[in-house]
Design a protein around this motif. Sequence first.
Motif, short mmCIF file in Angstrom:
data_model
loop_
_atom_site.label_atom_id
_atom_site.label_comp_id
_atom_site.label_asym_id
_atom_site.label_seq_id
_atom_site.Cartn_x
_atom_site.Cartn_y
_atom_site.Cartn_z
N TYR A 179 -23.90 20.96 20.35
CA TYR A 179 -23.92 20.66 18.93
C TYR A 179 -23.88 19.14 18.69
N LEU A 227 -22.73 16.52 15.82
CA LEU A 227 -21.94 16.37 14.61
C LEU A 227 -22.22 15.01 13.97
N SER A 268 -10.09 19.14 14.60
CA SER A 268 -10.64 20.48 14.44
C SER A 268 -11.15 20.99 15.77
N GLY A 299 -20.85 27.45 15.85
CA GLY A 299 -21.10 26.16 15.22
C GLY A 299 -20.26 25.92 13.98
N LYS A 300 -19.17 26.65 13.83
CA LYS A 300 -18.26 26.49 12.70
C LYS A 300 -17.03 25.71 13.12
N LEU A 301 -16.58 24.80 12.24
CA LEU A 301 -15.41 23.99 12.50
C LEU A 301 -14.16 24.63 11.89
N ILE A 335 -14.37 23.67 17.43
CA ILE A 335 -15.68 24.22 17.07
C ILE A 335 -15.89 25.53 17.81
N VAL A 337 -22.69 19.90 11.09
CA VAL A 337 -22.89 20.41 12.45
C VAL A 337 -24.31 20.92 12.59
N GLU A 375 -15.41 13.62 20.08
CA GLU A 375 -14.78 14.69 20.84
C GLU A 375 -13.76 14.07 21.78
N ASP A 402 -22.74 24.16 9.71
CA ASP A 402 -21.51 23.95 8.95
C ASP A 402 -21.54 22.59 8.27
#
Length: 360
Positions: free
Chosen positions: A128, A130, A191, A197-199, A193, A141, A171, A155
């Motif tokens: 991914y 970001l 956060s 692909g959702k935070l 992930i 995302v 990261e 996201d």
Amino acid sequence: MITTRRTFLGLIAAVAASGVTPAFASCRDGATLYIGTYTSAGGTGIGLASYDAASGVITSNGVLTGVQEPSFLILAPSGRFLYAVNEQTDGGVTAIAVDAPGKLRVLNRQSTGGSAPCHLALVAGGKYLLSANYGSGDVAVHPVKADGRLGARTDLVKHVGASPHAHQVVEDPAGRYILSVDLGTDTVYTSTIAATGKLTDVAQAKLKPGAGPRHLAFHPNGRYVYVANELDSTVVPCGYSDGRLTPGTPLPTVPAGSPQNYPGEVIVSPDGKFVYVTNRGHNSIAVFAVESGGAALRLVATPSCGGDWPRHCAIDPTGTLLLVSNQRSNSITTFHRNQQTGTLRPAASFSTPSPVCTLV
């Protein structure tokens, strides 16, 4: 600096937010350098250059045109793909193929769903991409496909606060957590992930009100983080464990009595012995010695950056050369870096329009 950036975003808004026209550029083999620019302030795209680590001399090798406002760049670990923000009102991210060292080809562009994206991170093993949208204060995302292209956004997470301005997303060294730095809310958000692909929010670390955290950098041991505060000209050593930051005592990045100053980039030397912060206004590079295993910093020197408005800096893979992007003087200056003392010695200067990111 908020006023300056908002004024600048007014210029960006005047640039057409149309799709990127694929273009092709190449440069000679060697130590390749990619230069992010503002195309609304004289840049013509992503600059390509080569440099000699021994002398610090940079040689221009062309430009990849057709990419608007590529103010921040990131290279995939494989070296096969390059990604650029499009810091426009209708923000976007552009995927670029690296067919050979310095040989670039635009693949596609995706909307971030926010405004003025200014920073990127590849996470989850490069699955991914970001982006931090400064203008709208959120993080987008995008999945990265096998051919390097970017998929549709999965996201878009808005930072909570009166005036959020997401300035950086990274990261952590263990690849477990994602940290988002927000200048407007004086907060670093943590956060995780998911495979979708959702935070998911995990924690928040509050900095001093009005400090304006801009960027952070990890110590190689992963237990400490250094946050550069843009609005009060400080750097804060923080403890780090399991996605959570514990801010320590802020340290000024310039001597007492200096003119108004706005820290830009913060980086840590590969051996973890020194921290460097660009000072916009004082036009210097703050050199900090790392002490107590990473828990403390001590200001060693603030040598001139050799230009005006040093926004970004980077250390080359040899660890012996520091490169500084001086936005307003249209130059990149290089410095020989003493790996024992951390001190800097001027090496060379290279003229190029509106450099705001130097990727080595």
